[in-house]
Scaffold this motif. Sequence first.
Motif: not given
Length: 161
Positions: A44-52, A54-67, A136-141
Amino acid sequence: MAARALAEVSIHPEALTDLLTVPARVRDQAIRYLDRLARGEVRGPLLEDHPSRQLSAARKIYLDEQNLFRLVYMERRAAAHPRHLQAIHVIAIGERRELAVYESAARRLRPTPRGLPPRFQAALAAASRSPGEARTARAAAAAHGTATPRVVSAAPAARRP
């Protein structure tokens, strides 16, 4: 042709509850995707961080046709061979409406005294300081195979005497 090794799959206890409470068609699709993720057939594509969140190290998968439903996960790759997927960790499964699945994932990843392994807490702490440090932290992790937390215990840790 040699069979491709399966990646280890772990699931956050609350994500297991998510899986059991989504509609059956979504649950079935999530299980199919877990198999494909473990085999390295999809990513799945990487998620982006949002002010509230921090999910940029996570990915998502769409589970249905309507997303309408998403599976949010993290992956750990081998330090010596970044193309080799070692493990995936499912963080949340649920509706995208009002960003509910992302809010759940972010809450589950927030460092807590008993929540995440210290090396993962350090990566998340660095990610919250600045975008440059976050990359840097994501790359190191990822390079050290620490980007995937272990299953978080839903029960309080036993007290030492």
